[in-house]
Design an enzyme around this catalytic site. Structure first.
Site, PDB file in Angstrom:
ATOM      1  N   GLY A 131      -0.664   8.231 -16.490  1.00  0.00           N
ATOM      2  CA  GLY A 131      -0.379   7.521 -15.015  1.00  0.00           C
ATOM      3  C   GLY A 131      -1.642   7.942 -14.358  1.00  0.00           C
ATOM      4  O   GLY A 131      -2.548   6.703 -14.255  1.00  0.00           O
ATOM      5  N   TRP A 156       6.700   1.948 -15.176  1.00  0.00           N
ATOM      6  CA  TRP A 156       6.512   1.525 -13.920  1.00  0.00           C
ATOM      7  C   TRP A 156       5.879   0.176 -13.436  1.00  0.00           C
ATOM      8  O   TRP A 156       5.039   0.267 -12.626  1.00  0.00           O
ATOM      9  CB  TRP A 156       5.907   2.581 -13.127  1.00  0.00           C
ATOM     10  CG  TRP A 156       6.492   4.062 -13.489  1.00  0.00           C
ATOM     11  CD1 TRP A 156       7.547   4.428 -13.251  1.00  0.00           C
ATOM     12  CD2 TRP A 156       5.792   5.172 -14.252  1.00  0.00           C
ATOM     13  NE1 TRP A 156       7.819   5.560 -13.860  1.00  0.00           N
ATOM     14  CE2 TRP A 156       6.519   6.088 -14.409  1.00  0.00           C
ATOM     15  CE3 TRP A 156       4.435   5.095 -14.684  1.00  0.00           C
ATOM     16  CZ2 TRP A 156       6.439   7.196 -14.958  1.00  0.00           C
ATOM     17  CZ3 TRP A 156       4.060   6.313 -15.338  1.00  0.00           C
ATOM     18  CH2 TRP A 156       4.784   7.396 -15.460  1.00  0.00           C
ATOM     19  N   ILE A 157       6.069  -0.774 -14.309  1.00  0.00           N
ATOM     20  CA  ILE A 157       5.240  -1.991 -14.051  1.00  0.00           C
ATOM     21  C   ILE A 157       6.116  -2.903 -13.305  1.00  0.00           C
ATOM     22  O   ILE A 157       6.993  -3.292 -13.278  1.00  0.00           O
ATOM     23  CB  ILE A 157       5.192  -2.889 -15.365  1.00  0.00           C
ATOM     24  CG1 ILE A 157       4.568  -1.815 -16.304  1.00  0.00           C
ATOM     25  CG2 ILE A 157       4.393  -4.029 -15.288  1.00  0.00           C
ATOM     26  CD1 ILE A 157       3.133  -1.291 -15.972  1.00  0.00           C
ATOM     27  N   ARG A 268      17.351   2.669  24.520  1.00  0.00           N
ATOM     28  CA  ARG A 268      18.149   3.731  24.584  1.00  0.00           C
ATOM     29  C   ARG A 268      18.223   4.696  25.610  1.00  0.00           C
ATOM     30  O   ARG A 268      17.291   5.218  26.104  1.00  0.00           O
ATOM     31  CB  ARG A 268      18.044   4.674  23.102  1.00  0.00           C
ATOM     32  CG  ARG A 268      18.689   5.904  22.900  1.00  0.00           C
ATOM     33  CD  ARG A 268      20.244   5.820  22.391  1.00  0.00           C
ATOM     34  NE  ARG A 268      20.800   6.676  22.060  1.00  0.00           N
ATOM     35  CZ  ARG A 268      22.176   6.970  21.892  1.00  0.00           C
ATOM     36  NH1 ARG A 268      22.749   6.049  22.275  1.00  0.00           N
ATOM     37  NH2 ARG A 268      22.730   8.121  21.367  1.00  0.00           N
ATOM     38  N   ILE A 337      12.943   9.553  16.111  1.00  0.00           N
ATOM     39  CA  ILE A 337      13.221   8.778  17.650  1.00  0.00           C
ATOM     40  C   ILE A 337      14.479   8.245  17.561  1.00  0.00           C
ATOM     41  O   ILE A 337      15.357   8.126  18.625  1.00  0.00           O
ATOM     42  CB  ILE A 337      12.115   7.891  17.679  1.00  0.00           C
ATOM     43  CG1 ILE A 337      10.821   8.694  18.094  1.00  0.00           C
ATOM     44  CG2 ILE A 337      12.456   6.903  19.051  1.00  0.00           C
ATOM     45  CD1 ILE A 337       9.588   7.873  18.197  1.00  0.00           C
ATOM     46  N   GLU A 363      -1.009   2.757  -7.369  1.00  0.00           N
ATOM     47  CA  GLU A 363      -2.343   2.175  -7.197  1.00  0.00           C
ATOM     48  C   GLU A 363      -3.209   3.296  -7.162  1.00  0.00           C
ATOM     49  O   GLU A 363      -4.346   3.311  -6.404  1.00  0.00           O
ATOM     50  CB  GLU A 363      -2.637   1.211  -6.448  1.00  0.00           C
ATOM     51  CG  GLU A 363      -1.658  -0.215  -6.758  1.00  0.00           C
ATOM     52  CD  GLU A 363      -2.299  -1.385  -6.360  1.00  0.00           C
ATOM     53  OE1 GLU A 363      -3.427  -1.597  -6.167  1.00  0.00           O
ATOM     54  OE2 GLU A 363      -1.568  -2.499  -6.452  1.00  0.00           O
ATOM     55  N   GLY A 364      -2.956   4.713  -7.717  1.00  0.00           N
ATOM     56  CA  GLY A 364      -3.590   5.716  -7.546  1.00  0.00           C
ATOM     57  C   GLY A 364      -2.996   6.662  -6.343  1.00  0.00           C
ATOM     58  O   GLY A 364      -2.745   6.235  -5.184  1.00  0.00           O
ATOM     59  N   SER A 366      -2.436   9.848  -3.504  1.00  0.00           N
ATOM     60  CA  SER A 366      -3.219  10.443  -2.509  1.00  0.00           C
ATOM     61  C   SER A 366      -4.154  11.200  -3.260  1.00  0.00           C
ATOM     62  O   SER A 366      -5.426  11.489  -2.919  1.00  0.00           O
ATOM     63  CB  SER A 366      -2.631  11.222  -1.483  1.00  0.00           C
ATOM     64  OG  SER A 366      -1.727  10.162  -0.763  1.00  0.00           O
TER      65      SER A 366
HETATM   66  N1  CAA Z   1     -15.282   0.273 -11.044  1.00  0.00           N
HETATM   67  C1  CAA Z   1     -16.006   0.167 -12.275  1.00  0.00           C
HETATM   68  N2  CAA Z   1     -15.930   1.271 -13.176  1.00  0.00           N
HETATM   69  C2  CAA Z   1     -15.813   2.461 -12.832  1.00  0.00           C
HETATM   70  C3  CAA Z   1     -14.974   2.575 -11.606  1.00  0.00           C
HETATM   71  C4  CAA Z   1     -15.013   1.509 -10.872  1.00  0.00           C
HETATM   72  N3  CAA Z   1     -14.181   1.427  -9.501  1.00  0.00           N
HETATM   73  N4  CAA Z   1     -14.691   3.508 -11.574  1.00  0.00           N
HETATM   74  C5  CAA Z   1     -14.788   4.346 -12.701  1.00  0.00           C
HETATM   75  N5  CAA Z   1     -15.498   3.495 -13.482  1.00  0.00           N
HETATM   76  C6  CAA Z   1     -16.152   3.719 -14.806  1.00  0.00           C
HETATM   77  C7  CAA Z   1     -16.969   4.948 -14.892  1.00  0.00           C
HETATM   78  O1  CAA Z   1     -18.147   4.607 -14.213  1.00  0.00           O
HETATM   79  C8  CAA Z   1     -16.873   5.403 -16.120  1.00  0.00           C
HETATM   80  O2  CAA Z   1     -17.690   4.459 -16.876  1.00  0.00           O
HETATM   81  P1  CAA Z   1     -19.076   5.080 -17.641  1.00  0.00           P
HETATM   82  O3  CAA Z   1     -18.318   6.387 -18.482  1.00  0.00           O
HETATM   83  O4  CAA Z   1     -19.565   3.911 -18.479  1.00  0.00           O
HETATM   84  O5  CAA Z   1     -20.021   5.673 -16.867  1.00  0.00           O
HETATM   85  C9  CAA Z   1     -15.565   5.023 -16.596  1.00  0.00           C
HETATM   86  O6  CAA Z   1     -15.020   4.146 -15.690  1.00  0.00           O
HETATM   87  C10 CAA Z   1     -14.514   6.388 -16.599  1.00  0.00           C
HETATM   88  O7  CAA Z   1     -14.547   6.804 -15.049  1.00  0.00           O
HETATM   89  P2  CAA Z   1     -14.649   8.329 -14.893  1.00  0.00           P
HETATM   90  O8  CAA Z   1     -15.152   9.040 -15.667  1.00  0.00           O
HETATM   91  O9  CAA Z   1     -14.538   8.454 -13.382  1.00  0.00           O
HETATM   92  O10 CAA Z   1     -12.753   8.543 -15.446  1.00  0.00           O
HETATM   93  P3  CAA Z   1     -11.735   9.667 -15.031  1.00  0.00           P
HETATM   94  O11 CAA Z   1     -11.074   9.876 -16.361  1.00  0.00           O
HETATM   95  O12 CAA Z   1     -12.385  10.764 -14.383  1.00  0.00           O
HETATM   96  O13 CAA Z   1     -10.926   8.728 -14.085  1.00  0.00           O
HETATM   97  C11 CAA Z   1      -9.822   8.062 -11.909  1.00  0.00           C
HETATM   98  C12 CAA Z   1     -10.994   8.074 -12.984  1.00  0.00           C
HETATM   99  C13 CAA Z   1     -10.450   7.534 -10.733  1.00  0.00           C
HETATM  100  C14 CAA Z   1      -9.162   9.170 -11.885  1.00  0.00           C
HETATM  101  C15 CAA Z   1      -8.958   7.091 -12.711  1.00  0.00           C
HETATM  102  O14 CAA Z   1      -8.586   7.401 -13.703  1.00  0.00           O
HETATM  103  C16 CAA Z   1      -7.975   6.561 -11.904  1.00  0.00           C
HETATM  104  O15 CAA Z   1      -8.231   5.507 -10.958  1.00  0.00           O
HETATM  105  N6  CAA Z   1      -6.593   6.838 -11.954  1.00  0.00           N
HETATM  106  C17 CAA Z   1      -5.447   6.354 -11.253  1.00  0.00           C
HETATM  107  C18 CAA Z   1      -4.895   5.131 -11.890  1.00  0.00           C
HETATM  108  C19 CAA Z   1      -4.128   4.152 -10.996  1.00  0.00           C
HETATM  109  O16 CAA Z   1      -4.659   4.087 -10.068  1.00  0.00           O
HETATM  110  N7  CAA Z   1      -3.001   3.598 -11.432  1.00  0.00           N
HETATM  111  C20 CAA Z   1      -2.383   2.683 -10.772  1.00  0.00           C
HETATM  112  C21 CAA Z   1      -1.326   1.729 -11.621  1.00  0.00           C
HETATM  113  S1  CAA Z   1      -1.510   0.193 -11.146  1.00  0.00           S
HETATM  114  C22 CAA Z   1      -0.105   0.050 -10.013  1.00  0.00           C
HETATM  115  O17 CAA Z   1       0.264   1.170  -9.457  1.00  0.00           O
HETATM  116  C23 CAA Z   1       0.335  -1.244  -9.444  1.00  0.00           C
HETATM  117  C24 CAA Z   1       1.694  -1.431  -8.931  1.00  0.00           C
HETATM  118  O18 CAA Z   1       2.599  -1.228  -9.405  1.00  0.00           O
HETATM  119  C25 CAA Z   1       1.722  -1.589  -7.553  1.00  0.00           C
END
Ligand code: CAA
Length: 379
Positions: A131, A156-157, A268, A337, A363-364, A366
């Site tokens: 996740g 969770w798609i 109210r 309220i 989407e990540g 907090s």
């Molecule tokens: N753009 C491009 N590349 C990126 C980036 C970005 N914004 N952020 C990181 N990267 C790259 C990094 O540069 C790194 O590449 P290199 O190794 O070549 O340098 C690589 O990605 C790995 O990055 P990290 O080392 O930062 O990876 P991490 O394991 O520490 O994780 C994290 C980073 C930000 C925690 C990430 O895992 C994350 O965002 N997790 C949350 C996932 C998420 O948001 N899921 C949502 C699902 S979709 C959804 O919810 C849709 C819905 O239904 C509404």
């Protein structure tokens, strides 16, 4: 600094506001109760260009800016966050990804129907054990020469059963870790692809959220997006924009609850005067208004940066973190309220409170936004 919207942006905001009142409000309580997907409403939104807002008209989109997207997301979310999440995912995570990173054939085949609202798309990153820790992809895609063999489960798609086109992240070479992840376009109906049961959720109950199963699905080579190993960066890059969408959704949930609270406070009466004449209520409304204004400016700032091609990862994470927390605080106070009325469905605020919670998770979470922000701060 220039805080005025253009005439076009104002017209688009008004169109979304009118649509929310006339098309989303009727039936919103029932759809939530019955977990009914807003199929008709999404069809109409597609016809109006709201499903491919930022896509170039060349590919069936409306060619609008990200500021307009924020305005539309706020207005739709004031009334129905189950509908706005479909709009957000289709715009930010599917259409944007295909337009920015897809090849011409992929754009013609998949983006055109998605941007023009004939089809809906889904973004498939999350897994039962991946996740927040999105690099730990267990879904595999083995290179078989002219195709990849896809196996695994996604969780969770959003748009899980209603989508026609799915962007699926999978591991093609585990040794390379996240550099071995690829993104694939998978069509509904490909043999071996099944949609699991619908999740019974706390909020955004009208949106259809499913697990997806892939068993030996043959995905043509030409359905890989970008260079080999680009999948993780692709997903992260899309989420930067997706977080503007969800931040704006949270903003809309908060401002919807706030507007209902102002109206209720004026109508109210308690202790011989209107609720709005009690300082305890005035102060709650003042806090809500202040926080909502700050959240709105943060959403618009992130969109403004995106429109100008400037880096916006930090700004979108900040907007999402703040707006989602404002949504939670505002909706909780809105229920307070409204008192006893706030706890029943007819007054809408209890639904907004349930809907607000997911904006701190999808989407990540907090916590993930704080990771992104702190890495930017400390680099
Ligand atoms: N753009 C491009 N590349 C990126 C980036 C970005 N914004 N952020 C990181 N990267 C790259 C990094 O540069 C790194 O590449 P290199 O190794 O070549 O340098 C690589 O990605 C790995 O990055 P990290 O080392 O930062 O990876 P991490 O394991 O520490 O994780 C994290 C980073 C930000 C925690 C990430 O895992 C994350 O965002 N997790 C949350 C996932 C998420 O948001 N899921 C949502 C699902 S979709 C959804 O919810 C849709 C819905 O239904 C509404």
């Amino acid at each position: 600094m220039y805080f005025e919207l253009t005439d076009e942006q104002k017209i688009i905001r008004q169109a979304a506001r009118d649509f929310a009142q006339t098309e989303l409000k009727p039936g919103v309580i029932e759809r939530d109760e019955l977990q009914k997907f807003p199929a008709e409403q999404i069809k109409k939104l597609g016809e109006l260009g709201f499903l491919g807002m930022m896509v170039s008209p060349q590919y069936g989109g409306a060619g609008l800016d990200a500021i307009s997207y924020v305005l539309v997301m706020e207005e739709l979310s004031k009334i129905d966050a189950s509908t706005s999440v479909v709009v957000s995912v289709n715009n930010s995570l599917v259409c944007y990804g295909l337009e920015k990173y897809g090849c011409e054939e992929q754009k013609q085949k998949y983006l055109v129907p998605l941007a023009s609202g004939q089809q809906i798309g889904a973004f498939c990153l999350s897994e039962p054990e991946a996740g927040s820790d999105a690099t730990s992809q267990r879904t595999t895609a083995i290179d078989m020469g002219d195709h990849y063999l896809l196996n695994g489960t996604k969780n969770w798609i959003t748009n899980g059963s209603t989508a026609s086109t799915y962007i699926v992240m999978a591991q093609t070479d585990a040794e390379k870790k996240h550099h071995g992840i690829n993104a694939f376009i998978v069509e509904k109906g490909m043999p071996g692809f099944t949609v699991g049961a619908k999740e019974n959720k706390m909020g955004v109950r009208g949106s259809d959220t499913h697990s997806l199963m892939f068993t030996d699905v043959k995905v043509p080579k030409e359905n890989r997006i970008g260079e080999d190993g680009f999948g993780f960066k692709f997903a992260m890059s899309l989420l930067e924009g997706g977080r503007i969408g969800i931040a704006s959704q949270a903003l809309g949930i908060a401002s919807g609850a706030y507007e209902l609270s102002v109206q209720y406070a004026k109508e109210r009466k308690t202790f011989g005067k209107s609720l709005a004449d009690h300082q305890a209520i005035q102060f709650k409304l003042a806090d809500m208004a202040t926080e909502i204004e700050a959240a709105r400016l943060m959403c618009l700032k992130a969109a403004w940066l995106k429109d100008r091609g400037k880096p916006y990862a930090q700004a979108s994470s900040m907007a999402k973190l703040y707006a989602s927390e404002v949504a939670m605080r505002t909706t909780t106070e809105a229920v307070q309220i409204h008192g006893g009325y706030g706890y029943v469905k007819e007054y809408h605020v209890e639904r907004l409170m349930r809907d607000a919670k997911i904006t701190q998770i999808y989407e990540g979470t907090s916590e993930i936004q704080r990771i992104v922000i702190s890495r930017g701060v400390l680099k």
